[in-house]
Motif scaffolding. Structure first.
Motif, PDB file in Angstrom:
ATOM      1  N   ASN A  60       0.846  -1.196   0.000  1.00  0.00           N
ATOM      2  CA  ASN A  60       0.000   0.000   0.000  1.00  0.00           C
ATOM      3  C   ASN A  60       0.877   1.240   0.000  1.00  0.00           C
ATOM      4  O   ASN A  60       1.885   1.286   0.698  1.00  0.00           O
ATOM      5  N   LYS A  74       3.048   5.905 -10.978  1.00  0.00           N
ATOM      6  CA  LYS A  74       3.642   4.903 -11.851  1.00  0.00           C
ATOM      7  C   LYS A  74       4.750   4.177 -11.101  1.00  0.00           C
ATOM      8  O   LYS A  74       5.417   4.761 -10.252  1.00  0.00           O
ATOM      9  N   ARG A  84       4.116  -0.278 -14.442  1.00  0.00           N
ATOM     10  CA  ARG A  84       2.669  -0.156 -14.373  1.00  0.00           C
ATOM     11  C   ARG A  84       2.261   1.242 -13.928  1.00  0.00           C
ATOM     12  O   ARG A  84       2.948   1.872 -13.141  1.00  0.00           O
ATOM     13  N   THR A  85       1.118   1.696 -14.442  1.00  0.00           N
ATOM     14  CA  THR A  85       0.450   2.872 -13.907  1.00  0.00           C
ATOM     15  C   THR A  85      -0.606   2.352 -12.957  1.00  0.00           C
ATOM     16  O   THR A  85      -1.484   1.584 -13.360  1.00  0.00           O
ATOM     17  N   ILE A  86      -0.501   2.725 -11.688  1.00  0.00           N
ATOM     18  CA  ILE A  86      -1.450   2.177 -10.714  1.00  0.00           C
ATOM     19  C   ILE A  86      -2.548   3.166 -10.332  1.00  0.00           C
ATOM     20  O   ILE A  86      -3.536   2.789  -9.717  1.00  0.00           O
ATOM     21  N   LEU A  87      -2.385   4.441 -10.729  1.00  0.00           N
ATOM     22  CA  LEU A  87      -3.432   5.426 -10.476  1.00  0.00           C
ATOM     23  C   LEU A  87      -3.273   6.558 -11.471  1.00  0.00           C
ATOM     24  O   LEU A  87      -2.157   6.979 -11.764  1.00  0.00           O
ATOM     25  N   VAL A  98      -3.354   3.763  -1.742  1.00  0.00           N
ATOM     26  CA  VAL A  98      -3.492   3.082  -3.022  1.00  0.00           C
ATOM     27  C   VAL A  98      -2.816   1.726  -2.901  1.00  0.00           C
ATOM     28  O   VAL A  98      -1.665   1.634  -2.478  1.00  0.00           O
ATOM     29  N   GLN A  99      -3.529   0.682  -3.278  1.00  0.00           N
ATOM     30  CA  GLN A  99      -2.976  -0.662  -3.209  1.00  0.00           C
ATOM     31  C   GLN A  99      -2.278  -1.005  -4.525  1.00  0.00           C
ATOM     32  O   GLN A  99      -2.796  -0.735  -5.600  1.00  0.00           O
ATOM     33  N   PHE A 100      -1.083  -1.578  -4.420  1.00  0.00           N
ATOM     34  CA  PHE A 100      -0.309  -2.005  -5.590  1.00  0.00           C
ATOM     35  C   PHE A 100      -0.135  -3.512  -5.541  1.00  0.00           C
ATOM     36  O   PHE A 100       0.442  -4.042  -4.599  1.00  0.00           O
ATOM     37  N   ASP A 101      -0.651  -4.201  -6.551  1.00  0.00           N
ATOM     38  CA  ASP A 101      -0.508  -5.648  -6.655  1.00  0.00           C
ATOM     39  C   ASP A 101       0.670  -5.940  -7.576  1.00  0.00           C
ATOM     40  O   ASP A 101       0.581  -5.785  -8.784  1.00  0.00           O
ATOM     41  N   GLY A 102       1.768  -6.367  -6.976  1.00  0.00           N
ATOM     42  CA  GLY A 102       2.964  -6.699  -7.734  1.00  0.00           C
ATOM     43  C   GLY A 102       3.220  -8.189  -7.772  1.00  0.00           C
ATOM     44  O   GLY A 102       4.360  -8.622  -7.964  1.00  0.00           O
ATOM     45  N   TYR A 112       8.563   4.073  -7.252  1.00  0.00           N
ATOM     46  CA  TYR A 112       7.268   4.640  -7.637  1.00  0.00           C
ATOM     47  C   TYR A 112       7.392   6.154  -7.640  1.00  0.00           C
ATOM     48  O   TYR A 112       8.161   6.741  -6.875  1.00  0.00           O
TER      49      TYR A 112
END
Length: 128
Positions: A60, A74, A84-87, A98-102, A112
């Motif tokens: 997170n 990003k 990845r763009t996460i938001l 913001v949750q990031f699934d890696g 990031y």
């Protein structure tokens, strides 16, 4: 790094960390041409934090905005390639998580960048 001035850099094409990020603006000059003395108060208050970090699958990213802003987050690998763009959306002022699934990423170190129109901040992620 220019004292955390993430806006002064963008991903490069090198294979090593020092070549993977290129400086696109001098540390003492903001994107809009204003000197750092003329800079507006930052929109991101304090530092962003991540938990857990190191992470295995999901982590997170927490940060606080002092005003409403369009936010883009990003994730890049250490070679400077965007992972990845996460938001990428408008957020209201206040605290955000913001949750990031890696889970699909290989073990390693990542960076990031939280970008806003007038502000940016960077942080490190470690995937175990």
């Amino acid at each position: 790094w220019c004292n955390g001035a993430a806006w002064a850099y963008e991903p490069g094409a090198g294979l090593y960390w020092q070549d993977a990020w290129i400086e696109v603006g001098p540390c003492a000059t903001l994107k809009n041409g204003a000197s750092s003395k003329e800079a507006l108060a930052p929109v991101i208050e304090g530092d962003a934090s991540t938990y857990p970090n190191p992470f295995t699958d999901v982590t997170n990213i927490k940060f606080k905005l002092s005003e409403n802003a369009h936010v883009e987050i990003k994730v890049y690998n250490y070679a400077g390639l965007e992972v990845r763009t996460i938001l990428n959306k408008q957020l209201s002022s206040g605290h955000h998580k913001v949750q990031f699934d890696g889970s699909d990423l290989p073990v390693g170190h990542y960076l990031y960048i939280i970008r806003l129109e007038k502000d940016a901040i960077t942080g490190k992620l470690i995937k175990e």
